[in-house]
Scaffold this active site. Structure first.
Site, PDB file in Angstrom:
ATOM      1  N   ALA A 111       0.852  -1.195   0.000  1.00  0.00           N
ATOM      2  CA  ALA A 111       0.000   0.000   0.000  1.00  0.00           C
ATOM      3  C   ALA A 111       0.888   1.246   0.000  1.00  0.00           C
ATOM      4  CB  ALA A 111      -0.939   0.011   1.208  1.00  0.00           C
ATOM      5  N   PHE A 112       0.330   2.361  -0.453  1.00  0.00           N
ATOM      6  CA  PHE A 112       1.155   3.563  -0.635  1.00  0.00           C
ATOM      7  C   PHE A 112       1.755   4.080   0.665  1.00  0.00           C
ATOM      8  CE2 PHE A 112      -0.451   7.657   0.866  1.00  0.00           C
ATOM      9  CZ  PHE A 112      -1.679   7.309   1.388  1.00  0.00           C
ATOM     10  N   LYS A 113       1.170   3.684   1.802  1.00  0.00           N
ATOM     11  CA  LYS A 113       1.676   4.206   3.072  1.00  0.00           C
ATOM     12  C   LYS A 113       3.133   3.826   3.316  1.00  0.00           C
ATOM     13  CE  LYS A 113      -2.744   4.991   5.248  1.00  0.00           C
ATOM     14  NZ  LYS A 113      -3.658   4.523   4.156  1.00  0.00           N
ATOM     15  N   ASP A 114       3.579   2.731   2.699  1.00  0.00           N
ATOM     16  CA  ASP A 114       4.993   2.360   2.834  1.00  0.00           C
ATOM     17  C   ASP A 114       5.928   3.452   2.315  1.00  0.00           C
ATOM     18  OD1 ASP A 114       4.505  -0.215   3.870  1.00  0.00           O
ATOM     19  OD2 ASP A 114       4.313  -1.078   1.856  1.00  0.00           O
ATOM     20  N   MET A 117       6.134   5.707   5.346  1.00  0.00           N
ATOM     21  CA  MET A 117       6.419   5.027   6.618  1.00  0.00           C
ATOM     22  C   MET A 117       7.827   4.456   6.659  1.00  0.00           C
ATOM     23  SD  MET A 117       4.157   4.889   9.000  1.00  0.00           S
ATOM     24  CE  MET A 117       2.452   4.657   9.413  1.00  0.00           C
TER      25      MET A 117
END
Ligand SMILES: *Cc1c(COP(=O)(O)O)cnc(C)c1O
Length: 471
Positions: A111-114, A117
């Site tokens: 997911a793009f949050k990586d 993060m």
């Protein structure tokens, strides 16, 4: 660079200080005092940089209290082919109708949050070790955020992660992703309750000043400025990939929930990146769509938030929205605070007089996609382009197709991979469909899992944390 609060009553701080702070003490969100301006010549020089080179050039403007050599090392350690599956890091592809898809979901949790993060995890470790500090991160997750945080912070010195999730409510894949991590600093807690119960427990612990102080509690939610700063990079990278010269303009379509992703696009545009429009895509939970259509913003309570097939957008209170509104009202902190006082009082606010400014000066428009649209778009992209896209990205494609003007170069952000949402893909394409999965996730459901099940009760979580931390 100094950071100010959108409520205007917090002393100015540097990047490393606000990195670990979350909300500003006055309840506002941190923003740079001024956005750096990228002139034509700099933009020209940046066009051919690799992802880590570009990330260094951009992030150093915001994190100017970290020595350049150290920042470069953190970035080179973060954006690797190993972690993101290709040297490009964020590959761009085009559908048959010309709409672009910027692949932001090739990191460890799909997911793009990586994208942000992974950078945050390394930067946290660096800042903590410099200051000889330790930190205990607590959070609540229904899936994406928790796994992105755990994969970013696993094995990091000076950091423990306590992640609460609703027992039995996540998909088998999401459970496997989180619970199979073997790292000693990662602690999964399954609460006998719903996601909202998990969030309430986190709030209770956060409000327990003594406990918070003694155990250095912190969070990594989407208002963290370090995340926004790291996300600005892929708007530049995506712009360069989608154009052949800086004379051209690009519009970005962003599947949105907390407004964190598209807020980074807004800042890239303020910095001078030639972005034509920022298209905010929502699902059935459409408070942002309502605002951009009518000027009226009214968050909804959890009970009025629908559970949909694009679950990471099931948000009715966009926590990063205050950053944009602050810019919209020409950075008037008093007015910003008054607007959020209205929200706290259970009212909305109405800025319909600013609708022209929102569209013309800031480039924002919005569209909405429902379950049936999402299913149709997944089926249609599969039939015409032989690709399987995830439900959130499908919301983006739906909205981009509806709003695209003749000749407009639109790039949709791919916010997750289909492998995470097998049920919805089966509904769209039939249950015999084989969803491609990155090699690193093969067989994770078969790995041993570590999770502590606890009752829906803040005291029980507190006791468990004390046991773990006091050995
Ligand atoms: C978090 C998330 C979103 C929403 O992003 P915001 O920054 O909250 O607007 C959209 N899609 C997916 C898959 C996500 O994980």
């Amino acid at each position: 660079m100094k950071y100010i609060s959108t409520r205007g009553r917090t002393a100015h701080h540097r990047f490393s200080q606000i990195l670990l702070m979350g909300l500003a003490p006055d309840g506002g969100l941190f923003l740079p005092e001024h956005y750096p301006h990228i002139d034509e010549q700099t933009l020209y020089q940046w066009r051919d940089l690799s992802y880590p080179e570009l990330a260094f050039q951009i992030i150093k403007l915001f994190a100017d209290d970290i020595p350049e050599a150290d920042l470069k090392a953190i970035i080179n350690q973060t954006y690797t082919t190993d972690a993101f599956g290709s040297e490009t890091i964020t590959p761009l592809r085009r559908l048959h109708d010309g709409i672009g898809i910027l692949g932001l979901s090739n990191g460890p949790t799909l997911a793009f949050k990586d994208m942000a993060m992974q950078f945050l995890g390394n930067t946290f470790e660096y800042v903590l070790s410099k200051e000889n500090k330790a930190l205990n991160i607590i959070g609540a997750t229904s899936g994406d955020t928790g796994s992105a945080a755990e994969y970013a912070l696993r094995g990091k010195n000076g950091i423990h992660v306590f992640m609460l999730s609703p027992n039995g409510k996540m998909s088998a894949f999401q459970r496997a992703q989180m619970y199979s991590l073997p790292d000693a600093n990662i602690h999964n807690i399954a609460i006998d309750g719903m996601f909202d119960d998990c969030q309430d427990i986190v709030k209770t612990l956060q409000n327990d000043e003594l406990f918070k102080e003694k155990y250095q509690l912190s969070t990594v939610n989407s208002i963290n400025w370090g995340r926004i700063a790291a996300q600005i990079v892929y708007y530049f990278k995506g712009y360069f990939a989608a154009t052949s010269s800086n004379e051209e303009k690009v519009s970005f379509c962003v599947p949105s929930g907390n407004f964190g992703n598209v807020c980074a696009g807004h800042i890239a545009r303020m910095m001078g990146l030639p972005i034509h429009r920022l298209i905010v895509a929502t699902n059935e939970n459409d408070v942002l769509y309502e605002f951009f259509k009518s000027g009226y913003y009214k968050p909804r309570v959890a009970a009025q938030t629908r559970v949909t097939s694009s679950p990471s957008m099931d948000i009715s209170k966009a926590s990063n929205f205050e950053r944009f509104i602050f810019d919209l009202v020409d950075r008037d902190a008093t007015q910003t605070e008054a607007l959020w006082d209205e929200i706290a009082a259970g009212n909305g606010f109405n800025l319909h007089l600013l609708l022209d400014k929102i569209r013309e000066q800031y480039g924002f428009v919005s569209g909405k996609s429902l379950h049936s649209n999402r299913i149709d778009t997944i089926a249609n992209v599969y039939a015409n382009d032989n690709q399987i896209i995830d439900p959130h990205t499908a919301d983006g494609i739906t909205v981009a197709r509806n709003l695209r003007e003749a000749g407009e170069n639109v790039v949709c952000l791919e916010t997750a991979l289909a492998a995470k949402f097998a049920d919805t893909i089966a509904e769209a394409l039939g249950s015999n469909i084989n969803i491609p999965r990155p090699a690193v996730t093969e067989g994770i459901e078969d790995l041993p899992q570590r999770v502590q099940v606890l009752p829906n009760n803040a005291a029980a979580v507190k006791m468990y944390m004390k046991e773990v931390l006091n050995g």
